[in-house]
Design a protein around this motif. Structure first.
Motif, mmCIF file in Angstrom:
data_model
loop_
_atom_site.group_PDB
_atom_site.id
_atom_site.type_symbol
_atom_site.label_atom_id
_atom_site.label_comp_id
_atom_site.label_asym_id
_atom_site.label_seq_id
_atom_site.Cartn_x
_atom_site.Cartn_y
_atom_site.Cartn_z
ATOM 1 N N VAL A 195 0.834 -1.205 0.000
ATOM 2 C CA VAL A 195 0.000 0.000 0.000
ATOM 3 C C VAL A 195 0.867 1.253 0.000
ATOM 4 O O VAL A 195 0.629 2.207 -0.751
ATOM 5 N N LYS A 196 1.894 1.271 0.848
ATOM 6 C CA LYS A 196 2.782 2.435 0.895
ATOM 7 C C LYS A 196 3.486 2.632 -0.445
ATOM 8 O O LYS A 196 3.631 3.766 -0.921
ATOM 9 N N LEU A 197 3.932 1.543 -1.055
ATOM 10 C CA LEU A 197 4.594 1.650 -2.349
ATOM 11 C C LEU A 197 3.633 2.177 -3.414
ATOM 12 O O LEU A 197 3.994 3.033 -4.233
ATOM 13 N N PHE A 198 2.395 1.692 -3.407
ATOM 14 C CA PHE A 198 1.395 2.148 -4.377
ATOM 15 C C PHE A 198 1.104 3.637 -4.197
ATOM 16 O O PHE A 198 1.039 4.397 -5.177
ATOM 17 N N VAL A 199 0.921 4.084 -2.950
ATOM 18 C CA VAL A 199 0.641 5.502 -2.673
ATOM 19 C C VAL A 199 1.814 6.370 -3.110
ATOM 20 O O VAL A 199 1.639 7.428 -3.718
ATOM 21 N N SER A 200 3.027 5.926 -2.816
ATOM 22 C CA SER A 200 4.208 6.708 -3.216
ATOM 23 C C SER A 200 4.306 6.805 -4.728
ATOM 24 O O SER A 200 4.592 7.876 -5.284
ATOM 25 N N LEU B 41 1.484 11.809 -10.058
ATOM 26 C CA LEU B 41 0.739 13.065 -10.013
ATOM 27 C C LEU B 41 1.668 14.263 -10.157
ATOM 28 O O LEU B 41 1.362 15.238 -10.848
ATOM 29 N N ILE B 42 2.822 14.211 -9.502
ATOM 30 C CA ILE B 42 3.786 15.314 -9.605
ATOM 31 C C ILE B 42 4.298 15.429 -11.038
ATOM 32 O O ILE B 42 4.386 16.523 -11.598
ATOM 33 N N ILE B 43 4.616 14.295 -11.669
ATOM 34 C CA ILE B 43 5.097 14.321 -13.053
ATOM 35 C C ILE B 43 4.025 14.872 -13.977
ATOM 36 O O ILE B 43 4.299 15.698 -14.864
ATOM 37 N N ALA B 44 2.775 14.459 -13.783
ATOM 38 C CA ALA B 44 1.687 14.959 -14.628
ATOM 39 C C ALA B 44 1.494 16.454 -14.457
ATOM 40 O O ALA B 44 1.271 17.187 -15.426
ATOM 41 N N SER B 45 1.593 16.921 -13.201
ATOM 42 C CA SER B 45 1.437 18.354 -12.959
ATOM 43 C C SER B 45 2.522 19.154 -13.657
ATOM 44 O O SER B 45 2.249 20.173 -14.308
ATOM 45 N N LEU B 46 3.762 18.673 -13.548
ATOM 46 C CA LEU B 46 4.856 19.362 -14.242
ATOM 47 C C LEU B 46 4.685 19.275 -15.749
ATOM 48 O O LEU B 46 4.966 20.229 -16.482
ATOM 49 N N TYR B 47 4.193 18.177 -16.254
ATOM 50 C CA TYR B 47 3.986 17.997 -17.704
ATOM 51 C C TYR B 47 3.015 19.032 -18.247
ATOM 52 O O TYR B 47 3.279 19.709 -19.238
ATOM 53 N N TRP B 48 1.875 19.187 -17.577
ATOM 54 C CA TRP B 48 0.877 20.146 -18.066
ATOM 55 C C TRP B 48 1.330 21.575 -17.865
ATOM 56 O O TRP B 48 0.961 22.466 -18.620
#
Length: 516
Positions: free
Chosen positions: A71-76, A82-89
């Motif tokens: 679970v921790k690995l999935f959340v991380s 999400l951070i990569i997508a935010s920087l991409y847009w």
């Protein structure tokens, strides 16, 4: 404890090890306290669970730990995505719309993110025009011609007649004075105006172009908006003829006016006795072009992307720049310095000006040509924004720009028409929002105080001013516009940048910051 464990205790321990609970031998009444202590110690392990139950619990605990780690690995991993997508847009520019045969594509290919197009709300086309923009249509009758002439005179400089002027003195009016003169009363006005002419033929119109006023034809080529059967058409005469070197007047401060994208054929030639900040662009003068008015002094200007069928007469112009002009009958006169860049036809020869005539510099084949964008109108009344392509080292082009390396046509649905407000924060927020969405900006005439610098972040964005739209710098000393580094294709044209009065001794950087 000195005593060893007895046999019964050995049985208990053996049973515990084997996972069985053995019966306990009865205690003897004669046992002393040490035996009781020993018995308690021996009995405590007997309360523990068996080894098999411990194994089950350990297995469950291991599975729970593995699940928690998963679970921790999935959340991380999700957070990283999400951070990569935010920087991409955020990094990719907003899509630019290009209208070709009714289809809208990202432009230029490969440089824009098409998926951002849906996030950008379309602007109205045609846009709602403020009072500072007037649009006119070809008159059809003599009555309409007279009415349009009367309307256009409202946007000319104030005049004073000979009788009015000399009624305030005891001197009689000299016979060689003109009947009236335009004045410089509007030199420092805050009023700005853009006069737009829809495609068509305009007969019998003669009007002076005033301070902070621009005339724009809305055709794809200058001949689409044609002024014919007129004496002067749109023009500029010398001003203050009763007070400045009378009766000559002056062209030294006829600033802040322009004419673009029209054809004109006046009987007496097109007179443009203006000085600096008064350009003529994308025009076809079908007679002579007179850049002076008698003996009135004049001080420089720009003529670009033009065809002049007659002569270009500089008169007493001190300096002038001609760029991409077809001179069918050459150019004459001029006082100090004339520059011809990318001109064709009868271009004058170079002259250092040391012996006779003005200094003349000629560059027939410039390595780079970037022309000003302009607005056109479709038959259905919708607007377009046309951006001439950059040309490198090319010669023998259409100087009017219609095939000048090609043009990009942008629909006005992707163009924000700015309307000035007295509120600096409102101006900044409205204009910056449009820039952040990737839209182009066309600023209607007026003054725009800014609370902060306008930030240009997307490639190929355009800021175009109409009627000398004026951006006033923020009061914190920052520039009016800041173009971010490594942003290609940005164009800024047709606007005035005005410094603000800084009262707190704040260092002022610049009015325009580009790539820093």
């Amino acid at each position: 404890m000195e005593d060893d464990l007895d046999s019964s205790d050995d049985v208990q321990l053996s049973s515990l090890i084997d996972g069985k609970r053995a019966p306990r031998q009865p205690d003897k009444d004669t046992e002393d306290n040490n035996d009781v202590d020993r018995r308690i110690i021996i009995q405590r392990p007997l309360e523990l669970e068996t080894s098999s139950s411990l194994d089950v619990k350990l297995q469950k605990r291991r599975r729970r730990r593995r699940f928690n780690r998963f679970v921790k690995l999935f959340v991380s991993l999700a957070a990283v995505l999400l951070i990569i997508a935010s920087l991409y847009w955020r990094v990719l520019p907003v899509s630019r719309e290009k209208d070709t045969s009714g289809t809208m594509d990202c432009y230029p290919p490969g440089t824009m993110d098409c998926s951002k197009k849906d996030a950008m709300e379309d602007e109205p086309n045609p846009p709602t025009l403020p009072d500072s923009i007037k649009i006119f249509y070809p008159p059809q009758t003599q009555q309409e011609i007279e009415a349009l002439n009367a309307e256009l005179r409202k946007f000319s400089d104030p005049i004073i007649t000979k009788e009015e002027f000399f009624s305030k003195t005891t001197l009689p009016p000299p016979p060689n004075y003109p009947d009236f003169t335009y004045t410089s009363d509007l030199h420092f006005t805050s009023k700005r105006t853009a006069l737009l002419f829809a495609p068509g033929v305009y007969e019998g119109l003669d009007f002076e172009v005033s301070y902070y006023t621009s005339v724009f034809g809305l055709g794809a080529v200058p001949s689409d908006v044609s002024f014919t059967n007129c004496d002067k058409g749109p023009h500029v005469d010398a001003i203050n003829k009763y007070t400045t070197r009378p009766p000559n007047g002056s062209g030294l401060d006829t600033f802040w006016r322009s004419v673009e994208n029209i054809a004109t054929n006046p009987r007496y030639g097109m007179r443009w006795a203006a000085s600096q900040a008064a350009p003529l662009r994308r025009i076809h003068v079908q007679s002579d072009l007179l850049l002076f008015d008698g003996d009135a002094w004049a001080s420089g200007g720009v003529l670009a992307n033009a065809i002049v069928d007659g002569k270009v007469n500089f008169g007493g112009q001190q300096q002038y720049l001609l760029r991409n002009v077809e001179l069918k009958q050459g150019a004459i006169n001029g006082a100090w310095s004339l520059v011809f860049v990318g001109c064709t036809g009868e271009t004058p020869s170079e002259n250092n000006g040391l012996k006779a005539g003005p200094s003349i510099s000629v560059d027939s084949f410039p390595k780079l040509r970037i022309e000003k964008p302009f607005i056109t109108m479709r038959e259905n009344g919708e607007f377009e924004l046309r951006v001439p392509s950059v040309v490198f080292g090319q010669s023998n082009n259409d100087v009017l720009g219609s095939q000048f390396g090609g043009e990009e046509v942008r629909n006005f649905t992707g163009v924000k028409l700015g309307v000035p407000s007295t509120d600096a924060a409102d101006n900044y927020l409205t204009l910056q929002k449009a820039l952040d969405e990737g839209k182009d900006l066309v600023l209607s005439p007026g003054e725009y105080p800014l609370a902060a610098s306008l930030e240009v972040k997307h490639p190929n964005q355009l800021i175009l001013g109409l009627g000398y739209a004026t951006l006033k710098a923020p009061l914190n000393g920052l520039p009016c516009i800041r173009v971010h580094p490594n942003i290609p294709g940005v164009r800024i044209a047709g606007i005035m940048l005005e410094a603000s009065v800084l009262t707190d001794h704040i260092p002022s950087l610049s009015l325009l910051q580009w790539g820093i």
